[in-house]
Design a protein around this motif. Structure first.
Motif, PDB file in Angstrom:
ATOM      1  N   SER A 190       0.802  -1.235  -0.084  1.00  0.00           N
ATOM      2  CA  SER A 190       0.050  -0.108  -0.101  1.00  0.00           C
ATOM      3  C   SER A 190       1.008   1.395  -0.172  1.00  0.00           C
ATOM      4  CB  SER A 190      -0.941   0.027   1.267  1.00  0.00           C
ATOM      5  OG  SER A 190      -0.265   0.371   2.587  1.00  0.00           O
ATOM      6  N   ARG A 191       2.100   1.086   0.553  1.00  0.00           N
ATOM      7  CA  ARG A 191       2.815   2.376   0.764  1.00  0.00           C
ATOM      8  C   ARG A 191       3.568   2.480  -0.764  1.00  0.00           C
ATOM      9  NH1 ARG A 191       3.595   5.515   5.523  1.00  0.00           N
ATOM     10  NH2 ARG A 191       2.961   4.342   7.311  1.00  0.00           N
ATOM     11  N   TRP A 192       4.092   1.470  -1.400  1.00  0.00           N
ATOM     12  CA  TRP A 192       4.501   1.501  -2.542  1.00  0.00           C
ATOM     13  C   TRP A 192       3.462   2.121  -3.461  1.00  0.00           C
ATOM     14  CZ3 TRP A 192       7.354  -3.798  -3.152  1.00  0.00           C
ATOM     15  CH2 TRP A 192       8.639  -3.963  -2.369  1.00  0.00           C
ATOM     16  N   THR A 193       2.563   1.676  -3.388  1.00  0.00           N
ATOM     17  CA  THR A 193       1.374   2.003  -4.299  1.00  0.00           C
ATOM     18  C   THR A 193       0.836   3.429  -4.271  1.00  0.00           C
ATOM     19  OG1 THR A 193       0.202  -0.224  -4.358  1.00  0.00           O
ATOM     20  CG2 THR A 193      -1.388   1.739  -4.906  1.00  0.00           C
ATOM     21  N   ALA A 194       1.071   4.091  -3.073  1.00  0.00           N
ATOM     22  CA  ALA A 194       0.672   5.278  -2.655  1.00  0.00           C
ATOM     23  C   ALA A 194       1.558   6.171  -3.432  1.00  0.00           C
ATOM     24  CB  ALA A 194       0.638   5.670  -1.069  1.00  0.00           C
ATOM     25  N   ALA A 195       3.091   5.963  -3.286  1.00  0.00           N
ATOM     26  CA  ALA A 195       4.057   6.669  -3.966  1.00  0.00           C
ATOM     27  C   ALA A 195       3.886   6.889  -5.304  1.00  0.00           C
ATOM     28  CB  ALA A 195       5.564   6.214  -3.487  1.00  0.00           C
ATOM     29  N   ILE A 196       3.770   5.555  -5.849  1.00  0.00           N
ATOM     30  CA  ILE A 196       3.861   5.666  -7.466  1.00  0.00           C
ATOM     31  C   ILE A 196       2.610   6.606  -7.751  1.00  0.00           C
ATOM     32  CG2 ILE A 196       3.464   4.110  -9.474  1.00  0.00           C
ATOM     33  CD1 ILE A 196       5.325   2.205  -7.861  1.00  0.00           C
ATOM     34  N   GLU A 197       1.348   6.120  -7.149  1.00  0.00           N
ATOM     35  CA  GLU A 197       0.051   6.569  -7.542  1.00  0.00           C
ATOM     36  C   GLU A 197       0.014   8.287  -7.523  1.00  0.00           C
ATOM     37  OE1 GLU A 197      -3.568   7.240  -8.810  1.00  0.00           O
ATOM     38  OE2 GLU A 197      -2.979   5.231  -8.646  1.00  0.00           O
ATOM     39  N   HIS A 198       0.756   8.857  -6.572  1.00  0.00           N
ATOM     40  CA  HIS A 198       0.943  10.054  -6.521  1.00  0.00           C
ATOM     41  C   HIS A 198       1.645  10.777  -7.754  1.00  0.00           C
ATOM     42  CE1 HIS A 198       2.753  13.948  -5.124  1.00  0.00           C
ATOM     43  NE2 HIS A 198       1.682  13.857  -4.228  1.00  0.00           N
ATOM     44  N   VAL A 199       2.582  10.142  -8.300  1.00  0.00           N
ATOM     45  CA  VAL A 199       3.212  10.678  -9.293  1.00  0.00           C
ATOM     46  C   VAL A 199       2.326  10.279 -10.714  1.00  0.00           C
ATOM     47  CG1 VAL A 199       5.274  10.433 -10.884  1.00  0.00           C
ATOM     48  CG2 VAL A 199       5.428  10.028  -8.510  1.00  0.00           C
ATOM     49  N   LEU A 200       1.801   9.190 -10.781  1.00  0.00           N
ATOM     50  CA  LEU A 200       0.929   8.924 -11.872  1.00  0.00           C
ATOM     51  C   LEU A 200      -0.389   9.650 -11.719  1.00  0.00           C
ATOM     52  CD1 LEU A 200       0.893   6.375 -13.702  1.00  0.00           C
ATOM     53  CD2 LEU A 200      -0.607   5.168 -12.368  1.00  0.00           C
ATOM     54  N   SER A 201      -0.939   9.989 -10.854  1.00  0.00           N
ATOM     55  CA  SER A 201      -2.084  10.947 -10.929  1.00  0.00           C
ATOM     56  C   SER A 201      -1.483  12.408 -11.347  1.00  0.00           C
ATOM     57  CB  SER A 201      -2.767  10.820  -9.581  1.00  0.00           C
ATOM     58  OG  SER A 201      -3.192   9.799  -9.325  1.00  0.00           O
ATOM     59  N   ALA A 202      -0.302  12.688 -10.831  1.00  0.00           N
ATOM     60  CA  ALA A 202       0.154  14.126 -11.196  1.00  0.00           C
ATOM     61  C   ALA A 202       0.293  14.226 -12.590  1.00  0.00           C
ATOM     62  CB  ALA A 202       1.419  14.516 -10.422  1.00  0.00           C
ATOM     63  N   ALA A 203       0.676  13.099 -13.389  1.00  0.00           N
ATOM     64  CA  ALA A 203       0.948  13.165 -14.906  1.00  0.00           C
ATOM     65  C   ALA A 203      -0.372  12.657 -15.448  1.00  0.00           C
ATOM     66  CB  ALA A 203       2.110  12.061 -14.965  1.00  0.00           C
ATOM     67  N   ASN A 204      -1.684  12.706 -14.797  1.00  0.00           N
ATOM     68  CA  ASN A 204      -2.937  12.542 -15.268  1.00  0.00           C
ATOM     69  C   ASN A 204      -2.586  10.905 -16.175  1.00  0.00           C
ATOM     70  OD1 ASN A 204      -5.379  13.024 -16.031  1.00  0.00           O
ATOM     71  ND2 ASN A 204      -4.893  13.855 -18.163  1.00  0.00           N
ATOM     72  N   LYS A 205      -1.953  10.086 -15.588  1.00  0.00           N
ATOM     73  CA  LYS A 205      -1.742   8.626 -16.150  1.00  0.00           C
ATOM     74  C   LYS A 205      -1.066   8.471 -17.279  1.00  0.00           C
ATOM     75  CE  LYS A 205      -4.701   6.733 -12.461  1.00  0.00           C
ATOM     76  NZ  LYS A 205      -5.217   5.451 -11.998  1.00  0.00           N
ATOM     77  N   GLU A 206      -0.533   9.694 -17.805  1.00  0.00           N
ATOM     78  CA  GLU A 206      -0.115   9.695 -19.206  1.00  0.00           C
ATOM     79  C   GLU A 206       1.500   9.176 -19.192  1.00  0.00           C
ATOM     80  OE1 GLU A 206      -0.980  12.766 -21.523  1.00  0.00           O
ATOM     81  OE2 GLU A 206      -3.154  13.121 -21.038  1.00  0.00           O
TER      82      GLU A 206
END
Length: 310
Positions: free
Chosen positions: A53-69
């Motif tokens: 869940s911690r690993w997911t949170a970190a990657i998801e934070h960057v992924l969302s900032a990039a609009n998943k692109e």
């Protein structure tokens, strides 16, 4: 936040013993987008669900900032690990043991709802790839990268490709287990050795190598002697391999690199004694090299060059 990436970026992630760092990396040049960097603390002794869940949170934070692109996700992962399969084999090292046998790729694909590809490589190898692409090894055809930390990591690169065998390359491309004195190289070239030796020689127990570096700065005789011995040992271990591999550059990373003013002269003297012409470079990019290297892994796979794909 970072809109219209147009798949010219990937996410690079670096998993350490106490945290994960993730960031956007430009596929054109390996540059880390510093304002996208996100660090999440992780308890390596926690259960699998908490760690993931911690690993997911970190990657998801960057992924969302990039609009998943983003085109893919590359992860610098400590071993032992089945890098092609994405399965953790970490056991008996007091970190991430709850992940043993789990398919980390499948777990992250599900938690991130990401289907474009998640790739893994050894963390020391990612450091080397990042330095070769965007750091001290840029433009160099034959490079050896060494990470000095809790253990001793080493990677041999030819034209930005990891080399695991051949002339001048030790078994499987690793240097930590090379025979040295009464043991192996890592027994004498690591933070573990520095801390144990300092305690044996002074009776004082220190918790981190940074403290020995600070003592060396104050001209503490024992600290200075230990760094000199470490530099000499590193030169002795590496010399035959640097010669046979015909390495142009040796790039040093890891936490101990910060103490290079105290071990570098002994290392260079040892290399000169053995007539080694390889130039020595200290990484100044910190964890950005591992992030760039994880991105290079994605780039090589997306470009249908599977030499580094694992």
């Amino acid at each position: 936040m970072f809109k219209h990436m147009n798949n010219n970026y990937v996410i690079g992630a670096d998993i350490g013993g106490s945290h994960i760092t993730a960031a956007l990396v430009d596929l054109a040049n390996g540059a880390v987008v510093d304002e996208s960097k996100y660090k999440e603390p992780v308890n390596a002794g926690a259960g699998a669900e908490d760690i993931l869940s911690r690993w997911t949170a970190a990657i998801e934070h960057v992924l969302s900032a990039a609009n998943k692109e983003v085109a893919a996700i590359g992860i610098a992962m400590p071993g032992p690990f089945d890098y092609p399969g994405g399965i953790s084999l970490i056991k008996g090292v007091a970190k991430y043991e709850s992940l043993y046998g789990l398919n980390i790729r499948t777990a992250l694909e599900a938690s991130l709802q990401f289907e474009k590809g998640i790739y893994f490589e050894n963390d020391a190898s990612c450091f080397a790839l990042g330095e070769a692409w965007a750091g001290e090894g840029a433009g160099c055809s034959r490079m050896v990268a060494v990470t000095l930390g809790t253990g001793l990591g080493g990677t041999f690169l030819r034209d930005n490709i990891i080399v695991h065998e051949g002339k001048g390359v030790p078994p499987e491309g690793y240097i930590y287990h090379l025979p040295y004195r009464s043991g192996i190289a890592e027994d004498y070239i690591s933070s573990r050795w520095l801390l144990n030796e300092y305690q044996q020689r002074t009776g004082q127990r220190l918790s981190e190598v940074k403290s020995i570096g600070e003592l060396a700065e104050k001209e503490d005789a024992t600290a200075l002697a230990l760094f000199t011995e470490l530099g000499h040992a590193l030169g002795e271990v590496l010399s035959p391999w640097l010669r046979d591999f015909e390495a142009e550059r040796l790039v040093i990373g890891g936490n101990i690199r910060k103490a290079h003013p105290y071990f570098l002269p002994a290392l260079q003297a040892s290399l000169r004694k053995n007539s080694i012409q390889t130039s020595v470079h200290i990484s100044g990019r910190g964890e950005n090299s591992a992030l760039s290297g994880a991105a290079w892994l994605c780039k090589s796979i997306l470009g249908h060059d599977n030499n580094n794909a694992r």
